[in-house]
Design a protein around this motif. Structure first.
Motif, PDB file in Angstrom:
ATOM      1  N   ASP A 126       1.826-101.154 -70.860  1.00  0.00           N
ATOM      2  CA  ASP A 126       1.718-102.322 -69.970  1.00  0.00           C
ATOM      3  C   ASP A 126       0.261-102.732 -69.739  1.00  0.00           C
ATOM      4  OD1 ASP A 126       0.618-100.553 -68.103  1.00  0.00           O
ATOM      5  OD2 ASP A 126       2.275-100.709 -66.669  1.00  0.00           O
ATOM      6  N   GLN A 127      -0.688-101.919 -70.234  1.00  0.00           N
ATOM      7  CA  GLN A 127      -2.132-102.165 -70.156  1.00  0.00           C
ATOM      8  C   GLN A 127      -2.656-102.224 -68.723  1.00  0.00           C
ATOM      9  OE1 GLN A 127      -3.559-105.251 -72.828  1.00  0.00           O
ATOM     10  NE2 GLN A 127      -1.748-105.032 -74.125  1.00  0.00           N
ATOM     11  N   GLU A 128      -1.839-101.757 -67.782  1.00  0.00           N
ATOM     12  CA  GLU A 128      -2.214-101.790 -66.363  1.00  0.00           C
ATOM     13  C   GLU A 128      -2.407-100.396 -65.774  1.00  0.00           C
ATOM     14  OE1 GLU A 128      -2.942-104.531 -64.650  1.00  0.00           O
ATOM     15  OE2 GLU A 128      -2.591-105.651 -66.501  1.00  0.00           O
ATOM     16  N   HIS A 129      -2.016 -99.353 -66.543  1.00  0.00           N
ATOM     17  CA  HIS A 129      -2.055 -97.995 -66.001  1.00  0.00           C
ATOM     18  C   HIS A 129      -2.639 -97.008 -67.001  1.00  0.00           C
ATOM     19  CE1 HIS A 129       1.096 -99.923 -63.548  1.00  0.00           C
ATOM     20  NE2 HIS A 129       0.672 -99.113 -62.585  1.00  0.00           N
ATOM     21  N   LEU A 130      -3.324 -95.994 -66.462  1.00  0.00           N
ATOM     22  CA  LEU A 130      -3.768 -94.851 -67.255  1.00  0.00           C
ATOM     23  C   LEU A 130      -2.941 -93.638 -66.851  1.00  0.00           C
ATOM     24  CD1 LEU A 130      -7.664 -95.181 -67.059  1.00  0.00           C
ATOM     25  CD2 LEU A 130      -6.231 -95.625 -69.055  1.00  0.00           C
ATOM     26  N   LEU A 131      -2.615 -92.804 -67.823  1.00  0.00           N
ATOM     27  CA  LEU A 131      -1.929 -91.543 -67.535  1.00  0.00           C
ATOM     28  C   LEU A 131      -2.818 -90.402 -68.005  1.00  0.00           C
ATOM     29  CD1 LEU A 131       0.489 -93.714 -68.135  1.00  0.00           C
ATOM     30  CD2 LEU A 131       1.896 -91.672 -68.061  1.00  0.00           C
ATOM     31  N   TYR A 132      -2.891 -89.341 -67.202  1.00  0.00           N
ATOM     32  CA  TYR A 132      -3.681 -88.183 -67.628  1.00  0.00           C
ATOM     33  C   TYR A 132      -3.249 -86.946 -66.854  1.00  0.00           C
ATOM     34  CZ  TYR A 132      -6.544 -89.989 -63.703  1.00  0.00           C
ATOM     35  OH  TYR A 132      -6.993 -90.479 -62.507  1.00  0.00           O
ATOM     36  N   PRO A 133      -3.511 -85.756 -67.436  1.00  0.00           N
ATOM     37  CA  PRO A 133      -3.072 -84.515 -66.789  1.00  0.00           C
ATOM     38  C   PRO A 133      -4.118 -83.955 -65.836  1.00  0.00           C
ATOM     39  CG  PRO A 133      -3.869 -84.056 -69.005  1.00  0.00           C
ATOM     40  CD  PRO A 133      -4.091 -85.509 -68.766  1.00  0.00           C
ATOM     41  N   LEU A 134      -3.616 -83.288 -64.805  1.00  0.00           N
ATOM     42  CA  LEU A 134      -4.462 -82.472 -63.939  1.00  0.00           C
ATOM     43  C   LEU A 134      -3.620 -81.283 -63.534  1.00  0.00           C
ATOM     44  CD1 LEU A 134      -7.051 -81.953 -62.290  1.00  0.00           C
ATOM     45  CD2 LEU A 134      -5.912 -83.063 -60.388  1.00  0.00           C
ATOM     46  N   GLY A 135      -3.949 -80.116 -64.086  1.00  0.00           N
ATOM     47  CA  GLY A 135      -3.144 -78.927 -63.799  1.00  0.00           C
ATOM     48  C   GLY A 135      -1.698 -79.146 -64.197  1.00  0.00           C
ATOM     49  N   CYS A 136      -0.770 -78.889 -63.259  1.00  0.00           N
ATOM     50  CA  CYS A 136       0.669 -79.024 -63.542  1.00  0.00           C
ATOM     51  C   CYS A 136       1.171 -80.443 -63.342  1.00  0.00           C
ATOM     52  CB  CYS A 136       1.492 -78.131 -62.615  1.00  0.00           C
ATOM     53  SG  CYS A 136       0.854 -76.502 -62.405  1.00  0.00           S
ATOM     54  N   THR A 137       0.285 -81.363 -62.987  1.00  0.00           N
ATOM     55  CA  THR A 137       0.683 -82.725 -62.610  1.00  0.00           C
ATOM     56  C   THR A 137       0.240 -83.720 -63.674  1.00  0.00           C
ATOM     57  OG1 THR A 137       0.329 -82.068 -60.319  1.00  0.00           O
ATOM     58  CG2 THR A 137       0.483 -84.426 -60.727  1.00  0.00           C
ATOM     59  N   VAL A 138       1.053 -84.779 -63.861  1.00  0.00           N
ATOM     60  CA  VAL A 138       0.612 -85.930 -64.658  1.00  0.00           C
ATOM     61  C   VAL A 138       0.347 -87.066 -63.677  1.00  0.00           C
ATOM     62  CG1 VAL A 138       1.233 -87.628 -66.420  1.00  0.00           C
ATOM     63  CG2 VAL A 138       1.906 -85.229 -66.709  1.00  0.00           C
ATOM     64  N   LEU A 139      -0.863 -87.615 -63.716  1.00  0.00           N
ATOM     65  CA  LEU A 139      -1.237 -88.718 -62.828  1.00  0.00           C
ATOM     66  C   LEU A 139      -1.012 -90.052 -63.513  1.00  0.00           C
ATOM     67  CD1 LEU A 139      -3.015 -86.415 -61.374  1.00  0.00           C
ATOM     68  CD2 LEU A 139      -4.423 -88.336 -60.675  1.00  0.00           C
ATOM     69  N   ILE A 140      -0.460 -91.001 -62.776  1.00  0.00           N
ATOM     70  CA  ILE A 140      -0.368 -92.395 -63.240  1.00  0.00           C
ATOM     71  C   ILE A 140      -1.297 -93.194 -62.334  1.00  0.00           C
ATOM     72  CG2 ILE A 140       1.143 -94.369 -63.660  1.00  0.00           C
ATOM     73  CD1 ILE A 140       3.508 -92.349 -63.742  1.00  0.00           C
ATOM     74  N   GLN A 141      -2.389 -93.669 -62.907  1.00  0.00           N
ATOM     75  CA  GLN A 141      -3.446 -94.340 -62.142  1.00  0.00           C
ATOM     76  C   GLN A 141      -3.489 -95.821 -62.529  1.00  0.00           C
ATOM     77  OE1 GLN A 141      -6.236 -93.163 -59.855  1.00  0.00           O
ATOM     78  NE2 GLN A 141      -6.091 -95.383 -59.663  1.00  0.00           N
ATOM     79  N   ALA A 142      -3.329 -96.700 -61.535  1.00  0.00           N
ATOM     80  CA  ALA A 142      -3.479 -98.133 -61.798  1.00  0.00           C
ATOM     81  C   ALA A 142      -4.924 -98.412 -62.204  1.00  0.00           C
ATOM     82  CB  ALA A 142      -3.102 -98.933 -60.565  1.00  0.00           C
ATOM     83  N   ILE A 143      -5.119 -99.285 -63.196  1.00  0.00           N
ATOM     84  CA  ILE A 143      -6.472 -99.546 -63.713  1.00  0.00           C
ATOM     85  C   ILE A 143      -7.274-100.409 -62.745  1.00  0.00           C
ATOM     86  CG2 ILE A 143      -7.765-100.710 -65.569  1.00  0.00           C
ATOM     87  CD1 ILE A 143      -5.573 -99.670 -67.503  1.00  0.00           C
ATOM     88  N   ASN A 144      -6.619-101.385 -62.111  1.00  0.00           N
ATOM     89  CA  ASN A 144      -7.348-102.354 -61.273  1.00  0.00           C
ATOM     90  C   ASN A 144      -7.269-102.093 -59.770  1.00  0.00           C
ATOM     91  OD1 ASN A 144      -8.187-103.869 -63.552  1.00  0.00           O
ATOM     92  ND2 ASN A 144      -6.144-104.756 -63.666  1.00  0.00           N
ATOM     93  N   THR A 145      -6.459-101.126 -59.355  1.00  0.00           N
ATOM     94  CA  THR A 145      -6.354-100.794 -57.931  1.00  0.00           C
ATOM     95  C   THR A 145      -6.397 -99.271 -57.776  1.00  0.00           C
ATOM     96  OG1 THR A 145      -3.951-100.507 -57.840  1.00  0.00           O
ATOM     97  CG2 THR A 145      -4.779-102.776 -57.636  1.00  0.00           C
ATOM     98  N   PRO A 146      -6.581 -98.756 -56.544  1.00  0.00           N
ATOM     99  CA  PRO A 146      -6.604 -97.287 -56.366  1.00  0.00           C
ATOM    100  C   PRO A 146      -5.209 -96.647 -56.398  1.00  0.00           C
ATOM    101  CG  PRO A 146      -7.713 -98.435 -54.536  1.00  0.00           C
ATOM    102  CD  PRO A 146      -6.932 -99.446 -55.293  1.00  0.00           C
ATOM    103  N   GLU A 147      -4.152 -97.447 -56.590  1.00  0.00           N
ATOM    104  CA  GLU A 147      -2.788 -96.919 -56.518  1.00  0.00           C
ATOM    105  C   GLU A 147      -2.554 -95.787 -57.526  1.00  0.00           C
ATOM    106  OE1 GLU A 147       1.820 -98.054 -57.320  1.00  0.00           O
ATOM    107  OE2 GLU A 147       0.322 -99.598 -57.701  1.00  0.00           O
ATOM    108  N   GLN A 148      -1.924 -94.715 -57.055  1.00  0.00           N
ATOM    109  CA  GLN A 148      -1.622 -93.565 -57.914  1.00  0.00           C
ATOM    110  C   GLN A 148      -0.163 -93.150 -57.737  1.00  0.00           C
ATOM    111  OE1 GLN A 148      -4.474 -90.662 -56.395  1.00  0.00           O
ATOM    112  NE2 GLN A 148      -5.673 -90.818 -58.263  1.00  0.00           N
ATOM    113  N   ASN A 149       0.417 -92.627 -58.815  1.00  0.00           N
ATOM    114  CA  ASN A 149       1.717 -91.952 -58.734  1.00  0.00           C
ATOM    115  C   ASN A 149       1.589 -90.612 -59.431  1.00  0.00           C
ATOM    116  OD1 ASN A 149       3.794 -93.831 -57.479  1.00  0.00           O
ATOM    117  ND2 ASN A 149       2.765 -95.175 -58.946  1.00  0.00           N
ATOM    118  N   PHE A 150       2.479 -89.681 -59.071  1.00  0.00           N
ATOM    119  CA  PHE A 150       2.344 -88.314 -59.575  1.00  0.00           C
ATOM    120  C   PHE A 150       3.667 -87.851 -60.164  1.00  0.00           C
ATOM    121  CE2 PHE A 150      -1.473 -88.476 -57.223  1.00  0.00           C
ATOM    122  CZ  PHE A 150      -1.165 -89.024 -55.983  1.00  0.00           C
ATOM    123  N   LEU A 151       3.591 -87.238 -61.343  1.00  0.00           N
ATOM    124  CA  LEU A 151       4.769 -86.642 -61.970  1.00  0.00           C
ATOM    125  C   LEU A 151       4.649 -85.125 -61.863  1.00  0.00           C
ATOM    126  CD1 LEU A 151       4.962 -88.837 -65.217  1.00  0.00           C
ATOM    127  CD2 LEU A 151       6.121 -89.217 -63.041  1.00  0.00           C
TER     128      LEU A 151
END
Length: 580
Positions: A36-61
């Motif tokens: 969607d070109q609006e989000h970055l995904l990356y790992p941190l420990g046991c979690t996968v972060l979904i970070q919005a590119i243009n806002t501070p909004e985050q979701n966690f898997l």
């Protein structure tokens, strides 16, 4: 006394995770741009972060039980697949790589990813044109695979590289499947033909890339983006593949991910930096940073929750709380910072270092204001300040507690208090500045009279004390450490009033109490942040999100947030559950 509190108890609410500052830059290709070109995904420990590119909004898997080691997204963006490090030390990729059908999610077939006489396969790339063809590569192995779906078979063909033996770090497929490119530890790039399985070229550049080609991407417009282990990002132009543009980044490059066609792309490095690069001007913008080593301490300035500071290894960083942005970085090369505190007036950050020095820095500029040399013999391990800004109390690896007078231009040793037999782990000062308590790994907590500069009380327990707090009314202190017990003590005579079972496993390393004293928080080796009711001695909320041991935890002034830090470099911000 000693009643067991299970964090899994049904009446314990979940602490709300507001934000995460962290990125494991060591995962190969761990940084991904969503279709969607609006989000970055990356790992941190046991979690996968979904970070919005243009806002501070985050979701966690959440869902992994160990560190996420690989990550990918389906072309549609509807599915995310992630893998983890296994507990038994199995190497993912060699023994039993299994292929699964996306729809049925059942195994189609399995086959060793590499032959018997070679090392592990560590990289995989699919064909851009045919779903049933993919390439694996690694230590001495490059294979093109064809999936025979009707017969549930998978056919590998070993690619021929002649006398050339290489360890492959990264692999990229050309847009038309005409060739695939392999980045190696020796710093060259191999160009292979997937149809003939033969080497087409031994690399676009005569000059080898220092520390290997750790990331590689083929562009639709032609050419390659190449990232090296030394942090060099290069655009190699086709058909000659000579370097046309280059920039130097901080940390070995582990990920290059395209936003759409590649006019803009993102780069992740081992030093946990995420950069945005526009292809036309080939200039980098640093969009996310975090610690890449164990965070030792976290502290808020007096009376404000807008900022906080952390320290890890060689640097101190100041963060803007709500945007997760790094505002300032203070670096002392080749040193380790163990503890930090803000002076009450906000004009200096006092820091404790392993070279035995106490250093004071200006929080706006990072300028060194003063350094106290030889403050302690075996490194400075703890530090605290008085509210009148006239004294610094420090603790050392040898167990000494030292009181320093801080003037406009001078820093004078007032007294060395020699009672502890080993490292001082935590210091807290009473509000009126006339008393302080120090916790030590020698199994003692000592209450000191800061007027007479003498010991007034000693608390003994069979534990390595890691943390201590005054209750705001200051008649009691609470302690914790390696025995997992949270103990309440009478300041007046040093007697234990109450003991709680603080965790089911491992040490409790961090503790903080609210300004009113109704609740306190703890964190430790079990990766859980717990909020406790002080009077009831019961857990009210549990926060799950850390994948490393929690080292310190703080409640922000005004009780808005809880910030916890951990040994994997992560900083987590939680919503304080009783915020008014």
């Amino acid at each position: 006394m000693g009643e067991k509190i299970s964090p899994e108890a049904e009446d314990v609410a979940e602490l709300e995770l507001e934000a995460v500052i962290g990125f494991n830059g060591h995962v190969p290709n761990g940084l991904k741009c969503h279709p969607d070109q609006e989000h970055l995904l990356y790992p941190l420990g046991c979690t996968v972060l979904i970070q919005a590119i243009n806002t501070p909004e985050q979701n966690f898997l959440h869902g992994h039980s160990n560190n996420v080691s690989c990550l990918t997204i389906s072309k549609s963006g509807d599915y995310i697949a992630s893998g983890q490090v296994t507990f038994m030390g199995f190497k993912v990729g060699k023994e039993s790589d299994v292929l699964t059908s996306d729809l049925a999610r059942d195994a189609i077939c399995g086959s060793p990813a590499a032959g018997l006489n070679v090392g592990n396969a560590t990289s995989l790339v699919f064909s851009r044109c045919r779903d049933e063809i993919f390439v694996t590569a690694g230590n001495g192995t490059i294979r093109v695979w064809e999936l025979d779906l009707p017969n549930r078979k998978i056919w590998p063909t070993e690619c021929q590289t002649g006398q050339m033996k290489r360890i492959v770090l990264s692999v990229a497929m050309a847009e038309d499947d005409g060739f695939f490119y392999l980045g190696t530890t020796t710093g060259d790039i191999l160009k292979m033909n997937p149809r003939t399985k033969l080497l087409a070229d031994t690399g676009p550049a005569k000059d080898k890339y220092s520390l290997g080609v750790s990331a590689i991407r083929s562009l639709k417009m032609g050419g390659l983006l190449v990232g090296s282990g030394a942090g060099l990002l290069v655009f190699c132009k086709s058909p000659s593949y000579k370097p046309a543009k280059k920039i130097q980044l901080q940390g070995g490059i582990t990920s290059i991910t395209l936003r759409g066609e590649g006019h803009q792309f993102f780069v992740g490095t081992e030093e946990s930096h995420i950069y945005r690069v526009n292809f036309t001007d080939f200039k980098e913008t640093l969009i996310a940073t975090c610690h890449f080593e164990a965070v030792q301490d976290v502290v808020f300035p007096f009376g404000t929750s807008e900022l906080f500071a952390t320290c890890a290894k060689k640097d101190i960083r100041v963060w803007h709380t709500m945007s997760n942005r790094e505002l300032l970085r203070i670096t002392v090369p080749n040193m380790t910072c163990h503890a930090i505190d803000f002076m009450r007036d906000g004009k200096s950050i006092i820091s404790a270092w392993n070279d035995g020095k106490i250093r004071a820095f200006a929080p706006e500029t990072g300028r060194l204001l003063y350094a106290i040399s030889s403050a302690h013999r075996i490194g400075v391990t703890a530090v605290a300040t008085t509210s009148d800004c006239k004294r610094v109390i420090s603790g050392g690896g040898e167990g000494e507690v030292r009181v320093w007078q801080i003037g406009c231009q001078t820093q004078k040793l007032e007294e060395a208090l020699k009672e502890h037999k080993s490292s001082v782990s935590c210091i807290r000062v009473k509000k009126n500045n006339e008393e302080c308590v120090t916790a030590s790994t020698d199994g003692t907590c000592i209450i000191w009279d800061l007027v007479r500069l003498k010991r007034t009380q000693m608390i003994l327990a069979n534990t390595l004390f890691q943390c201590v707090c005054y209750h705001p009314e200051e008649f009691q202190i609470i302690t914790s450490g390696t025995d997992r017990k949270i103990a309440y003590w009478e300041v007046f005579d040093g007697t234990v009033i109450r003991e709680l079972e603080g965790a089911l496993s491992g040490s409790i390393n961090g503790m903080d109490i609210t300004q009113e004293g109704a609740h306190f928080v703890t964190g430790g080796h079990d990766h859980l942040v717990k909020v406790w009711d002080y009077n009831e001695g019961e857990v009210t909320h549990v926060g799950m999100g850390h994948s490393g041991s929690i080292t310190r935890v703080r409640i922000s002034p005004g009780n808005k947030h809880i910030v916890s830090v951990s040994a994997d470099g992560a900083i987590l911000r939680w919503k304080y559950p009783f915020a008014s």
